[in-house]
Design an enzyme around this catalytic site. Structure first.
Site, short mmCIF file in Angstrom:
data_model
loop_
_atom_site.label_atom_id
_atom_site.label_comp_id
_atom_site.label_asym_id
_atom_site.label_seq_id
_atom_site.Cartn_x
_atom_site.Cartn_y
_atom_site.Cartn_z
N LYS A 9 62.23 60.41 33.75
CA LYS A 9 61.30 59.61 34.54
C LYS A 9 61.31 60.06 36.02
O LYS A 9 62.19 60.81 36.44
CB LYS A 9 61.68 58.14 34.41
CG LYS A 9 61.51 57.58 32.98
CD LYS A 9 61.99 56.14 32.90
CE LYS A 9 61.77 55.53 31.53
NZ LYS A 9 62.27 54.14 31.47
N TYR A 49 53.10 53.01 27.18
CA TYR A 49 53.78 51.72 27.29
C TYR A 49 52.93 50.54 26.79
O TYR A 49 53.18 49.40 27.17
CB TYR A 49 54.25 51.49 28.73
CG TYR A 49 55.53 52.25 29.05
CD1 TYR A 49 56.67 52.11 28.25
CD2 TYR A 49 55.60 53.09 30.16
CE1 TYR A 49 57.84 52.80 28.54
CE2 TYR A 49 56.78 53.78 30.46
CZ TYR A 49 57.89 53.63 29.65
OH TYR A 49 59.05 54.30 29.94
N THR A 91 69.11 50.11 27.58
CA THR A 91 68.03 50.01 28.57
C THR A 91 68.52 49.63 29.97
O THR A 91 68.09 50.23 30.96
CB THR A 91 66.98 48.97 28.10
OG1 THR A 91 66.59 49.30 26.77
CG2 THR A 91 65.76 48.96 29.00
N ARG A 102 72.30 56.81 31.21
CA ARG A 102 72.01 55.65 32.05
C ARG A 102 73.30 55.05 32.62
O ARG A 102 73.33 54.60 33.76
CB ARG A 102 71.22 54.61 31.25
CG ARG A 102 69.76 55.02 31.04
CD ARG A 102 69.09 54.16 29.99
NE ARG A 102 67.65 54.39 29.89
CZ ARG A 102 66.90 53.91 28.91
NH1 ARG A 102 67.44 53.17 27.95
NH2 ARG A 102 65.60 54.17 28.88
N ASN A 112 65.78 53.53 35.32
CA ASN A 112 66.79 53.99 34.36
C ASN A 112 66.65 55.44 33.92
O ASN A 112 67.21 55.86 32.92
CB ASN A 112 66.89 53.03 33.17
CG ASN A 112 65.58 52.89 32.43
OD1 ASN A 112 64.61 53.58 32.74
ND2 ASN A 112 65.56 52.01 31.45
N HIS A 115 63.48 58.17 29.26
CA HIS A 115 62.89 57.49 28.11
C HIS A 115 63.22 58.28 26.85
O HIS A 115 63.26 59.51 26.89
CB HIS A 115 61.36 57.41 28.25
CG HIS A 115 60.69 57.03 26.96
ND1 HIS A 115 60.50 55.71 26.59
CD2 HIS A 115 60.22 57.77 25.92
CE1 HIS A 115 59.93 55.68 25.40
NE2 HIS A 115 59.75 56.92 24.97
#
Ligand code: IDP
Ligand code: MG
Length: 149
Positions: A9, A49, A91, A102, A112, A115
């Site tokens: 991300k 999403y 998550t 993470r 975080n 994905h």
């Protein structure tokens, strides 16, 4: 062999974690079969999403994912979907185990860093959403006989 969609991300890119994150998957014996560095068009972010539409964090999530370039990838391996999710960690980075991406690199659920597809159906859908067939490369990895029995 299974395939899964993985995306570093915008915070992962901005924090110069691309190399370190990819290294985790290579180390674990996963095989990269597709990769691209790209800005995420709004429409793609919304489709990716879709399942979260209407949730309180949705607007912020779309803003986050379109805020800078990402690295989109397809990883292949035995049980790749679950394996990648395990390497990524839960998550919320506050709850993610040390040793996970993470858990080791992140602090906040809204930042975080990565994905990964959460199941067979999602993986198929996400791979098709982010990559054309001609962008996924079929090839033999030379160390396969040492990685798998
Ligand atoms: P996942 O990425 O581990 O599969 P999901 O529940 O599918 O987690 O949520 C998708 C993404 O939405 C998360 O990775 C995170 O970036 C964001 N997100 C989820 N819950 C929250 C929240 O409570 N606050 C802010 N962002 C969230
Ligand atoms: Mg998810």
């Amino acid at each position: 062999m299974e395939r899964t969609f993985v995306m570093i991300k915008p915070d992962g890119v901005q924090r110069r974690l691309v190399g370190k994150i990819i290294e985790r998957f290579e180390q674990a014996g996963l095989k990269i079969v597709a990769m691209k560095f790209m800005a995420v068009p709004m429409e793609l972010a919304e489709r990716h999403y879709e399942v979260h539409k209407g949730k309180p964090f949705y607007e912020g999530l779309i803003k986050y994912i379109t805020s800078g370039p990402v690295v989109a990838m397809v990883m292949e391996g035995e049980n790749a979907i679950e394996r990648v999710r395990t390497l990524v960690g839960t998550t919320d980075p506050q709850k993610a185990a040390p040793g996970t991406i993470r858990g080791d690199f992140c602090q906040h659920i809204g930042r975080n860093a990565i994905h990964a597809s959460d199941g067979k159906e999602t993986a198929e859908k996400e791979i098709a959403l982010w990559f054309g067939d001609d962008e996924i490369v079929d090839y033999n990895m030379d160390d396969e006989k040492w990685v798998y029995e």
